[in-house]
Design a protein around this motif. Structure first.
Motif, mmCIF file in Angstrom:
data_model
loop_
_atom_site.group_PDB
_atom_site.id
_atom_site.type_symbol
_atom_site.label_atom_id
_atom_site.label_comp_id
_atom_site.label_asym_id
_atom_site.label_seq_id
_atom_site.Cartn_x
_atom_site.Cartn_y
_atom_site.Cartn_z
ATOM 1 N N GLY A 51 0.807 -1.207 0.000
ATOM 2 C CA GLY A 51 0.000 0.000 0.000
ATOM 3 C C GLY A 51 0.838 1.254 0.000
ATOM 4 N N THR A 52 0.224 2.361 0.355
ATOM 5 C CA THR A 52 0.906 3.653 0.346
ATOM 6 C C THR A 52 2.073 3.654 1.326
ATOM 7 O OG1 THR A 52 -1.151 4.757 -0.222
ATOM 8 C CG2 THR A 52 0.603 6.126 0.686
ATOM 9 N N ALA A 53 3.262 4.053 0.821
ATOM 10 C CA ALA A 53 4.483 4.164 1.636
ATOM 11 C C ALA A 53 4.841 2.855 2.332
ATOM 12 C CB ALA A 53 4.355 5.292 2.658
ATOM 13 N N ALA A 54 4.538 1.726 1.702
ATOM 14 C CA ALA A 54 4.864 0.429 2.298
ATOM 15 C C ALA A 54 6.374 0.242 2.389
ATOM 16 C CB ALA A 54 4.249 -0.692 1.460
ATOM 17 N N ASN A 55 6.828 -0.329 3.502
ATOM 18 C CA ASN A 55 8.245 -0.629 3.667
ATOM 19 C C ASN A 55 8.596 -1.889 2.889
ATOM 20 O OD1 ASN A 55 9.344 1.327 5.721
ATOM 21 N ND2 ASN A 55 7.574 0.556 6.845
ATOM 22 N N SER A 56 9.790 -1.908 2.328
ATOM 23 C CA SER A 56 10.267 -3.101 1.628
ATOM 24 C C SER A 56 11.779 -3.040 1.540
ATOM 25 C CB SER A 56 9.666 -3.182 0.215
ATOM 26 O OG SER A 56 10.058 -2.063 -0.564
ATOM 27 N N ASP A 57 12.404 -4.149 1.179
ATOM 28 C CA ASP A 57 13.823 -4.180 0.872
ATOM 29 C C ASP A 57 14.101 -5.357 -0.047
ATOM 30 O OD1 ASP A 57 14.809 -6.592 2.388
ATOM 31 O OD2 ASP A 57 14.073 -5.438 4.093
ATOM 32 N N SER A 58 15.285 -5.375 -0.634
ATOM 33 C CA SER A 58 15.615 -6.371 -1.645
ATOM 34 C C SER A 58 15.610 -7.795 -1.107
ATOM 35 C CB SER A 58 16.991 -6.065 -2.258
ATOM 36 O OG SER A 58 16.926 -4.928 -3.085
ATOM 37 N N ALA A 90 12.016 9.880 11.498
ATOM 38 C CA ALA A 90 11.015 9.463 12.482
ATOM 39 C C ALA A 90 9.635 9.300 11.854
ATOM 40 C CB ALA A 90 10.966 10.490 13.613
ATOM 41 N N LEU A 91 9.280 10.202 10.940
ATOM 42 C CA LEU A 91 7.955 10.130 10.325
ATOM 43 C C LEU A 91 7.801 8.893 9.454
ATOM 44 C CD1 LEU A 91 7.326 13.868 9.366
ATOM 45 C CD2 LEU A 91 6.309 12.566 11.243
ATOM 46 N N LYS A 92 8.892 8.522 8.731
ATOM 47 C CA LYS A 92 8.804 7.329 7.891
ATOM 48 C C LYS A 92 8.807 6.061 8.743
ATOM 49 C CE LYS A 92 10.608 9.353 3.646
ATOM 50 N NZ LYS A 92 9.324 9.273 2.935
ATOM 51 N N LEU A 93 9.522 6.094 9.865
ATOM 52 C CA LEU A 93 9.509 4.941 10.762
ATOM 53 C C LEU A 93 8.122 4.726 11.363
ATOM 54 C CD1 LEU A 93 12.883 5.192 12.747
ATOM 55 C CD2 LEU A 93 12.237 3.474 11.053
ATOM 56 N N ALA A 94 7.384 5.816 11.527
ATOM 57 C CA ALA A 94 6.061 5.709 12.136
ATOM 58 C C ALA A 94 5.111 4.862 11.308
ATOM 59 C CB ALA A 94 5.470 7.098 12.349
ATOM 60 N N ALA A 95 5.401 4.721 10.019
ATOM 61 C CA ALA A 95 4.519 3.943 9.143
ATOM 62 C C ALA A 95 4.424 2.487 9.577
ATOM 63 C CB ALA A 95 5.009 4.038 7.699
ATOM 64 N N ARG A 96 5.449 2.006 10.320
ATOM 65 C CA ARG A 96 5.407 0.592 10.716
ATOM 66 C C ARG A 96 4.268 0.294 11.686
ATOM 67 N NH1 ARG A 96 9.415 2.897 13.951
ATOM 68 N NH2 ARG A 96 9.509 2.220 16.127
ATOM 69 N N PHE A 97 3.768 1.314 12.388
ATOM 70 C CA PHE A 97 2.678 1.082 13.329
ATOM 71 C C PHE A 97 1.330 0.862 12.637
ATOM 72 C CE2 PHE A 97 5.727 3.688 15.823
ATOM 73 C CZ PHE A 97 6.015 2.753 16.803
ATOM 74 N N LEU A 98 1.276 1.203 11.353
ATOM 75 C CA LEU A 98 0.024 1.037 10.628
ATOM 76 C C LEU A 98 -0.336 -0.428 10.409
ATOM 77 C CD1 LEU A 98 0.380 3.848 7.924
ATOM 78 C CD2 LEU A 98 -1.139 3.831 9.916
ATOM 79 N N LYS A 99 0.635 -1.329 10.635
ATOM 80 C CA LYS A 99 0.322 -2.746 10.430
ATOM 81 C C LYS A 99 -0.504 -3.313 11.601
ATOM 82 C CE LYS A 99 4.738 -4.383 12.354
ATOM 83 N NZ LYS A 99 6.004 -5.054 12.034
ATOM 84 N N LYS A 100 -0.646 -2.539 12.675
ATOM 85 C CA LYS A 100 -1.447 -3.016 13.796
ATOM 86 C C LYS A 100 -2.928 -3.023 13.406
ATOM 87 C CE LYS A 100 -2.565 -2.117 18.650
ATOM 88 N NZ LYS A 100 -2.318 -1.262 19.839
ATOM 89 N N PRO A 101 -3.609 -4.155 13.571
ATOM 90 C CA PRO A 101 -5.034 -4.235 13.196
ATOM 91 C C PRO A 101 -5.865 -3.152 13.875
ATOM 92 C CG PRO A 101 -4.164 -6.415 13.695
ATOM 93 C CD PRO A 101 -3.100 -5.432 14.088
ATOM 94 N N GLY A 102 -6.708 -2.497 13.096
ATOM 95 C CA GLY A 102 -7.615 -1.486 13.627
ATOM 96 C C GLY A 102 -7.000 -0.125 13.833
ATOM 97 N N MET A 103 -5.723 0.048 13.485
ATOM 98 C CA MET A 103 -5.057 1.331 13.691
ATOM 99 C C MET A 103 -5.681 2.411 12.804
ATOM 100 S SD MET A 103 -2.711 3.103 15.233
ATOM 101 C CE MET A 103 -1.587 1.890 15.944
ATOM 102 N N LEU A 104 -6.054 3.534 13.394
ATOM 103 C CA LEU A 104 -6.551 4.696 12.670
ATOM 104 C C LEU A 104 -5.481 5.779 12.729
ATOM 105 C CD1 LEU A 104 -10.231 4.809 14.035
ATOM 106 C CD2 LEU A 104 -9.416 3.822 11.870
ATOM 107 N N SER A 105 -5.093 6.292 11.586
ATOM 108 C CA SER A 105 -3.954 7.207 11.541
ATOM 109 C C SER A 105 -4.374 8.670 11.541
ATOM 110 C CB SER A 105 -3.114 6.937 10.292
ATOM 111 O OG SER A 105 -2.066 7.876 10.204
#
Length: 556
Positions: A51-58, A90-105
């Motif tokens: 999704g939007t701004a999803a984290n990934s690596d090779s 810090a703002l980009k690291l915060a995206a990892r919390f969006l994987k928590k079920p039910g999280m509203l950003s």
């Protein structure tokens, strides 16, 4: 994070990346990656969901075989203080919390896609294997990407994601593609290599220089004695000294590189011993030289001896051409290029090994670009290096470019991944090789016809888009009275008066405070038509003759 198991949580995904320490439960046979292996791995993994701004690596997209190598060396002793000091955003690291079920950003400032003023984009894309105009007239040539293809059409990438902010490493969708492609081509011989998307090779070079070079340490860079002028203009303002290494028809001379490093005098040079080599091994700009496999190994060995880190800039790598054959020039009427039927796997085998492919230390940062083989204005490419270097590169990008254009990424993804696939892209490269071979042959045919060979000589380029002409200034009627630069300027001005532009060799000289010992001009076969090239070279020949016949009308 991006994943390939089809599990999505609030627009992000929850599966951790595949790493050497955390291997997936099920792996395919640990064999070197090939075209069939990519298809099999994708089928096994399932749909990529990012999704939007999803984290990934090779590491998520490399084959199991890629991990069966030792890790790269660490480069702490070469990194700048600036590179070492950078912390994750810090703002980009915060995206990892969006994987928590039910999280509203209410956290990240990601605009709603409802407010993006583009609902869809359609393109007509030529189809393999001919890639001609006729292939764009079939229904399959129309490629469309909509705003909500992921939500509404079970898509993998869409405008809602592509037009929003993303991660500095690039989108998971394009990162998967370039990682697979890199493994197909180079198979780096160490385990922890990774890729990151870039804003083109010049942007990547600027970032790499900031990671490894610091004016306060009096750092210096080695490169070919004639080098890409924009690269030099990128290096100089950073306060980094650039020193040229002698070249021949195959590019960098290993003995000259070794001698320069072994005899380095910090006081005389005004800089400490270089720690970086910047090189363009294939179709080098401006000389057109291409290093053979042994030359690349020899240069790499010298770099290991002196602990030199390598920036391998390869925008022309896939434009490797067969030797020029005047009698069978592809520019001749009716000429047919039989290599267009080459199998993609066989095409890969014909390519000279990359420096990345022989890099057992992880001392190469390779820069790839779509500029010369697809779309210059996309301003998109990618780099490959060790995990440590890529991590530092991402930290820098988070505060500088933020990452490549999302629009470029989504459009190239639709062409490269969904339309052509890896095999189709390789067939496109075969097509481009043929196009540039025909152009090169046309320029060389014109040189054979119009240039005075008594004073002009050249080595036919085996890659790229540039042709380097050596003019024997010692036969000029004013040799010894006029400097080389004065003769060069006279010929250049005469060219302009006659309506042809050829670049002065001195524009590419690395050490411009040193009087040149040879006279060169750079020409290109990148864009002009065959007819225009013939006229242009005729005018160039007239300009050279006018200079050498001026006043004393020296016989040539």
């Amino acid at each position: 994070m991006a994943t390939m198991n089809g599990t999505t949580v609030n627009g992000t995904v929850s599966l951790p990346a595949t790493t050497q320490q955390d291997p997936p439960v099920q792996r395919l046979a640990e064999e070197p990656l090939d075209l069939a292996g990519i298809a099999a791995r994708r089928a096994k993994a399932g749909k990529l969901i990012a999704g939007t701004a999803a984290n990934s690596d090779s590491d998520m997209f490399k084959s199991p075989h890629a991990f069966n190598q030792p890790k790269a060396k660490r480069w702490d002793h070469l990194l700048t203080d600036d590179a070492i000091s950078r912390q994750p955003c810090a703002l980009k690291l915060a995206a990892r919390f969006l994987k928590k079920p039910g999280m509203l950003s209410l956290g990240g400032g990601l605009p709603s896609s409802d407010n993006f003023p583009i609902e869809s984009i359609s393109m007509q894309v030529p189809q393999a294997p001919l890639f001609d105009k006729a292939s764009t007239d079939i229904p399959e040539s129309i490629v469309t990407v909509g705003k909500h293809d992921i939500r509404d059409k079970d898509g993998v990438f869409d405008l809602a994601v592509g037009l929003n902010y993303g991660q500095s490493i690039g989108s998971a969708q394009m990162l998967r593609w370039v990682t697979e492609h890199t493994e197909l081509v180079s198979r780096p011989p160490y385990a922890d290599w990774r890729c990151a998307m870039s804003i083109g090779s010049t942007g990547a070079l600027d970032s790499a220089l900031r990671i490894f070079c610091d004016r306060n340490r009096r750092d210096s860079v080695l490169t070919e004695e004639y080098s890409f002028s924009t690269a030099l203009e990128t290096i100089h303002p950073l306060g980094i000294k650039v020193v040229g290494v002698r070249v021949d028809e195959q590019g960098l001379l290993p003995d000259s590189l070794d001698e320069t490093l072994s005899s380095w005098d910090e006081t005389a040079r005004g800089a400490r011993k270089p720690t970086v080599l910047y090189t363009v091994p294939s179709g080098q700009n401006p000389t057109g030289a291409t290093m053979g496999a042994q030359r690349r190994q020899d240069v790499y060995n010298v770099c290991r001896k002196h602990d030199l880190f390598i920036f391998e800039d390869e925008p022309y790598y896939y434009l490797q051409m067969p030797p020029y054959d005047k009698a069978n020039s592809l520019a001749q009427p009716g000429a047919v290029d039989t290599s267009l039927n080459q199998d993609p796997e066989d095409f890969l085998k014909t390519l000279i090994p990359t420096m990345l492919s022989i890099d057992v230390d992880g001392r190469v940062l390779r820069m790839d670009s779509f500029s010369k083989v697809m779309i210059p204005g996309s301003r998109m490419g990618w780099i490959t290096a060790s995990e440590q270097v890529i991590e530092r590169y991402i930290r820098l990008q988070e505060c500088v470019a933020q990452g490549p254009s999302g629009l470029s990424q989504v459009l190239l993804y639709k062409i490269l991944d969904e339309t052509w696939g890896h095999e189709g892209y390789l067939r496109w490269l075969i097509h481009m090789r043929s196009e540039y071979t025909r152009r090169r042959d046309a320029l060389l045919d014109a040189c054979e016809k119009h240039l005075p060979k008594d004073v002009v000589s050249w080595t036919p380029p085996g890659a790229g888009m540039f042709h380097w002409l050596h003019v024997d200034h010692t036969r000029h009627p004013h040799a010894g009275k006029k400097t080389i630069l004065e003769i060069e300027e006279e010929i250049f001005n005469s060219c302009v008066e006659r309506g042809v532009l050829a670049c002065r060799g001195s524009w590419f000289s690395v050490e411009r405070d040193v009087e040149p010992t040879s006279l060169f001009f750079r020409t290109t076969f990148a864009a002009a038509s065959q007819a225009d090239m013939d006229v242009a070279v005729q005018r160039l020949g007239e300009a050279i003759r006018a200079s050498f016949e001026n006043l004393e009308r020296a016989s040539i």
